[in-house]
Design an enzyme around this catalytic site. Structure first.
Site, PDB file in Angstrom:
ATOM      1  N   SER A 148      64.722 -19.866   2.518  1.00  0.00           N
ATOM      2  CA  SER A 148      63.964 -18.888   3.298  1.00  0.00           C
ATOM      3  C   SER A 148      64.321 -19.114   4.760  1.00  0.00           C
ATOM      4  CB  SER A 148      62.462 -19.138   3.099  1.00  0.00           C
ATOM      5  OG  SER A 148      61.693 -18.437   4.060  1.00  0.00           O
ATOM      6  N   TYR A 161      55.130 -24.859   2.240  1.00  0.00           N
ATOM      7  CA  TYR A 161      56.217 -23.896   2.002  1.00  0.00           C
ATOM      8  C   TYR A 161      57.407 -24.217   2.905  1.00  0.00           C
ATOM      9  CZ  TYR A 161      58.605 -19.405   1.339  1.00  0.00           C
ATOM     10  OH  TYR A 161      59.521 -18.431   1.042  1.00  0.00           O
TER      11      TYR A 161
END
Ligand code: NAP
Length: 263
Positions: A148, A161
């Site tokens: 990401s 995350y």
């Protein structure tokens, strides 16, 4: 839908293929002639994907599994290899999103941290370890980790995350150092906001937090004035899976509508 044979003779395993980015990649690989093992928790969505791939003349195996369970990745690997043979292309895509259980670090939840790190980082590592012996023996393999832009920048109230996605880049880069000379590449794709269920939750959280309409938040996220579509990640995933990308390894490639412009 047009088909091609650029991945003919290859076997791919795509995690988190029931929806979103993983589904789009698995479908494209099937369309490109690969046999595809697909996994996720939602059996109905996986079967509908498998039906689409079979309609294209491809071969697809569904393995329903919750990768948060400690032994699930072994079951997935064994089910896929016993039916489709050795995995040539691994796409570690399944992930828990940044706005699942959002909290500042000072108030974080240890159990949630552990689950996020397990699904987003430990399972990809374990699957790499499982597929690598056959790839190295064959002298050819492709490992593609879906990280990401939060593998490069922080995610407000999403420390686990961001940490897991940064960790995935460390895994990718180290793997590349270890295996590239033997014909196996390892790369990461770093998407920005893609319009999927996972990112719908993030946008809703940010809109609520900022007291602004969802549409306004979405427009302001990227230079393209919108989120990406899952299909826009597919050409990069196809390139990284094929022969043409042999010289591309250890990279963390942003596809994010222009959010992150440094490395
Ligand atoms: P999505 O549409 O919500 O799909 C997530 C996938 O992960 C689903 O197939 C889901 O399977 C699977 N998954 C999640 N937890 C799982 C578990 N415990 N066991 C097995 N499968 C599990 O999300 P997406 O946006 O396509 O996300 C795919 C990847 O892209 C993730 O790693 C995410 O971090 C990354 N990413 C997404 C964005 C974005 O903006 N969308 C941006 C950057 C990176 P089931 O639904 O069947 O359980």
């Amino acid at each position: 839908m047009e088909t091609n044979d650029s991945l003919a003779g290859r076997t791919a395993l795509v995690t988190g293929a029931s929806k979103g980015i993983g589904r789009a990649i698995a479908l494209a690989y099937g369309q490109a002639g690969a046999q595809v093992g697909v996994t996720g928790r939602n059996e109905g969505e996986l079967e509908s994907l498998a039906a689409e791939i079979r309609d294209l003349g491809g071969r697809c195996q569904v393995v329903v599994a919750d990768l948060a369970e400690s032994d699930a990745e072994r079951r997935v690997f064994e089910a896929v290899t016993s039916t489709l043979g050795d995995v040539d292309i691994l796409v570690n895509n399944a992930g828990i999103g940044s706005s699942a259980n959002p909290k500042p670090v000072a108030e974080y939840d240890d159990d949630f941290w552990d689950r996020m790190m397990f699904v987003n980082l430990t399972v990809p590592y374990r699957l790499c370890r499982r597929v690598l012996p056959a790839m190295l023996a064959a002298g050819w393999g492709r490992i593609i980790n879906i990280s990401s832009i939060n593998g490069k920048i922080g995610a407000l109230h999403g420390a686990a995350y961001a940490a897991s996605k940064h960790g995935l880049l460390g895994l990718t880069r180290t793997l590349a150092m270890e295996v590239t000379a033997r014909g196996v590449t390892a790369n990461a794709i770093c998407p920005g906001p893609v319009a999927t269920a996972l990112n719908d939750a993030r946008i809703a959280y940010d809109a609520q937090r900022l007291g602004r309409p969802v549409a306004e938040v979405e427009r302001g996220l990227t230079l393209i004035g919108r989120r990406l579509q899952a299909e826009e990640v597919v050409p990069l995933a196809l390139y990284l899976a094929g022969d043409a990308s042999a010289a591309m390894t250890g990279q963390a490639l942003n596809i994010d509508g222009g959010i992150v412009m440094t490395g």
